[in-house]
Design a protein around this motif. Structure first.
Motif, PDB file in Angstrom:
ATOM      1  N   HIS A   1      36.862  11.478  70.666  1.00 54.71           N
ATOM      2  CA  HIS A   1      37.392  12.096  69.453  1.00 54.71           C
ATOM      3  C   HIS A   1      37.440  11.148  68.261  1.00 54.71           C
ATOM      4  O   HIS A   1      37.073  11.522  67.146  1.00 54.71           O
ATOM      5  CB  HIS A   1      38.789  12.672  69.727  1.00 54.71           C
ATOM      6  CG  HIS A   1      39.424  13.256  68.513  1.00 54.71           C
ATOM      7  ND1 HIS A   1      40.314  12.541  67.743  1.00 54.71           N
ATOM      8  CD2 HIS A   1      39.279  14.465  67.917  1.00 54.71           C
ATOM      9  CE1 HIS A   1      40.701  13.291  66.730  1.00 54.71           C
ATOM     10  NE2 HIS A   1      40.093  14.462  66.814  1.00 54.71           N
TER      11      HIS A   1
ATOM     12  N   GLN B   1      35.600  11.940  64.772  1.00 56.18           N
ATOM     13  CA  GLN B   1      36.389  12.051  63.550  1.00 56.18           C
ATOM     14  C   GLN B   1      35.933  11.026  62.515  1.00 56.18           C
ATOM     15  O   GLN B   1      35.789  11.351  61.331  1.00 56.18           O
ATOM     16  CB  GLN B   1      37.871  11.864  63.851  1.00 56.18           C
ATOM     17  CG  GLN B   1      38.741  12.071  62.627  1.00 56.18           C
ATOM     18  CD  GLN B   1      40.212  12.004  62.954  1.00 56.18           C
ATOM     19  OE1 GLN B   1      40.613  11.284  63.871  1.00 56.18           O
ATOM     20  NE2 GLN B   1      41.008  12.748  62.224  1.00 56.18           N
TER      21      GLN B   1
ATOM     22  N   VAL C   1      34.556  13.368  59.673  1.00 57.03           N
ATOM     23  CA  VAL C   1      35.651  13.527  58.712  1.00 57.03           C
ATOM     24  C   VAL C   1      35.670  12.364  57.715  1.00 57.03           C
ATOM     25  O   VAL C   1      35.671  12.579  56.506  1.00 57.03           O
ATOM     26  CB  VAL C   1      37.010  13.661  59.437  1.00 57.03           C
ATOM     27  CG1 VAL C   1      38.157  13.764  58.437  1.00 57.03           C
ATOM     28  CG2 VAL C   1      36.995  14.891  60.356  1.00 57.03           C
TER      29      VAL C   1
ATOM     30  N   GLU D   1      38.406  18.866  59.669  1.00 60.81           N
ATOM     31  CA  GLU D   1      38.488  18.963  61.134  1.00 60.81           C
ATOM     32  C   GLU D   1      37.921  20.305  61.592  1.00 60.81           C
ATOM     33  O   GLU D   1      37.187  20.380  62.579  1.00 60.81           O
ATOM     34  CB  GLU D   1      39.941  18.829  61.610  1.00 60.81           C
ATOM     35  CG  GLU D   1      40.509  17.441  61.482  1.00 60.81           C
ATOM     36  CD  GLU D   1      40.159  16.545  62.646  1.00 60.81           C
ATOM     37  OE1 GLU D   1      39.674  17.023  63.686  1.00 60.81           O
ATOM     38  OE2 GLU D   1      40.374  15.330  62.498  1.00 60.81           O
TER      39      GLU D   1
END
Length: 121
Positions: free
Chosen positions: A86, A90, A94, A101
């Motif tokens: 993760h 991310q 992101v 998200e």
């Protein structure tokens, strides 16, 4: 023209792009037929948009004007690696690409619509 997104470029030497040559070959006659009105990048983006509806997604607005890139060597190294978890996902989507998200989850979810086969994963 459009900036960001599809540039009609796939690094076929990258293992993450295994088996994409078949899809590129399937779209090649369409690309040849519509040039210069649509670029290769436009055709690939349009093909993706068209396949979203049968998968239960919305009808998307299509804008043309993407520039196609012919220099694809090394592009595969820019991919996020799902094996890193993760925090890595991310960081890439992101933090670096400015996705939300929610957009990140939608993009990753779209990648699981096909069959999971080690020969093409």
């Amino acid at each position: 023209g459009i900036t960001g997104g599809s540039d009609g470029c796939v690094d076929l030497a990258s293992s993450e792009n295994a088996e994409l040559a078949e899809g590129i070959e399937l779209l090649a006659p369409i690309v040849s037929e519509v040039l210069p009105a649509l670029s290769r990048a436009d055709v690939w983006a349009l093909a993706g948009n068209v396949m979203i509806q049968p998968a239960g997604g919305p009808k998307l607005r299509f804008l043309k004007g993407r520039a196609s890139n012919d220099m694809c060597d090394g592009q595969g190294s820019r991919h996020a690696n799902a094996e890193f978890g993760h925090a890595h996902i991310q960081s890439v989507f992101v933090n670096q690409l400015d996705f939300t998200e929610r957009e990140t989850v939608a993009l990753i979810g779209a990648h699981v619509l096909g069959r999971a086969e080690s020969s093409i994963s």
